[in-house]
Design an enzyme around this catalytic site. Structure first.
Site, mmCIF file in Angstrom:
data_model
loop_
_atom_site.group_PDB
_atom_site.id
_atom_site.type_symbol
_atom_site.label_atom_id
_atom_site.label_comp_id
_atom_site.label_asym_id
_atom_site.label_seq_id
_atom_site.Cartn_x
_atom_site.Cartn_y
_atom_site.Cartn_z
ATOM 1 N N HIS A 1 -6.019 2.519 -3.764
ATOM 2 C CA HIS A 1 -6.008 2.747 -2.309
ATOM 3 C C HIS A 1 -6.704 4.064 -1.953
ATOM 4 C CE1 HIS A 1 -4.677 1.877 1.674
ATOM 5 N NE2 HIS A 1 -3.672 2.709 1.738
ATOM 6 N N HIS B 1 -4.888 9.825 1.522
ATOM 7 C CA HIS B 1 -4.882 8.784 2.555
ATOM 8 C C HIS B 1 -5.693 9.280 3.746
ATOM 9 C CE1 HIS B 1 -3.314 5.490 5.032
ATOM 10 N NE2 HIS B 1 -2.940 4.953 3.901
ATOM 11 N N HIS C 1 3.975 -2.164 3.061
ATOM 12 C CA HIS C 1 3.940 -0.811 2.478
ATOM 13 C C HIS C 1 5.219 -0.545 1.694
ATOM 14 C CE1 HIS C 1 1.066 -0.717 5.799
ATOM 15 N NE2 HIS C 1 0.438 0.237 5.131
ATOM 16 N N ASP D 1 0.826 -1.206 0.000
ATOM 17 C CA ASP D 1 0.000 0.000 0.000
ATOM 18 C C ASP D 1 0.866 1.265 0.000
ATOM 19 O OD1 ASP D 1 -2.098 -1.776 0.310
ATOM 20 O OD2 ASP D 1 -2.826 -0.904 2.195
HETATM 21 ZN ZN LIG Z 1 -2.345 3.042 3.411
#
Ligand SMILES: [Zn+2]
Length: 214
Positions: free
Chosen positions: A77, A81, A172, A26
């Protein structure tokens, strides 16, 4: 990022085929770190699914294209964020649509998968994903790689109990929402992760090979 308030159903958690472990990243693409992941994955002969942020992809379109060129899969995603603190269905749909469109336009592939930031799937985000034809996939095993205290060994030890057929692993490839430099812990855990899956007779690969229904 931490799975605060995460509500995973069996369908969204990412339980896949018995002989397969899905590897997902991600928060990228990030020119400071993603190229190192691409090199490491090439060395291991492993493909993965990258859940990108529209805001990151906009800044590094070449890197987004490189993900696909190297045989990886690109999921969505979100644009920013954000943690969904209160419902904003109009904004949720607009941002998710923009992020999915960016993947299609920049990477040349239509995304199939969606993972909300923090794993928090609000009703508005769920509806937006459904409307855009995206299947939501969270994860079943995470490396807790986002903290300043993480190390390659701690990431591997966090993942190890969850490494079984059908698992979906979350790591990540960017520290844009995490402790600075924390991506190095995820990167350093990849060889042990691949070794462990091989020892268990499990294939490690992208979500497209995970046997999830549409
Ligand atoms: Zn994330």
């Amino acid at each position: 990022m931490p799975a605060v308030g995460r509500v995973a159903t069996r369908r969204t958690a990412g339980h896949g085929a018995a002989g397969h472990v899905a590897l997902t990243f991600d928060d990228g693409p990030d020119p400071a770190s993603t190229p190192d992941f691409l090199a490491a994955l090439d060395a291991l002969g492993v493909r993965a699914t990258f859940f990108v942020l529209g805001s990151m992809l906009e800044r590094s379109p070449d890197l987004g294209r490189e993900l696909v060129r190297r045989g990886h899969e690109v999921g969505v995603h979100g644009w920013h964020h954000r943690r969904p603190l209160y419902p904003r269905p109009g904004r949720d749909l607009a941002e998710l649509r923009a992020a999915a469109a960016a993947v299609t336009e920049v990477c040349g592939v239509r995304p199939r998968w969606y993972r909300p930031p923090y794993g928090v799937l609000s009703s508005g985000l769920a509806a937006a994903a459904h409307r855009l034809g995206l299947r939501t996939v969270l994860w079943t095993a995470c490396g807790r790689d986002w903290t300043a205290h993480a190390s390659p060994d701690s990431v591997y030890r966090s993942l190890r109990p969850g490494l079984r057929g059908g698992a979906t692993v979350l790591l990540h490839d960017s520290d844009c929402t995490s402790a600075p430099g924390s991506w190095r812990s995820a990167l350093g855990a990849l060889p042990a992760l691949a070794d462990r899956c091989a020892a268990l007779g499990l294939a490690l690969g992208p979500l497209r090979d995970h046997g999830l229904a549409a």
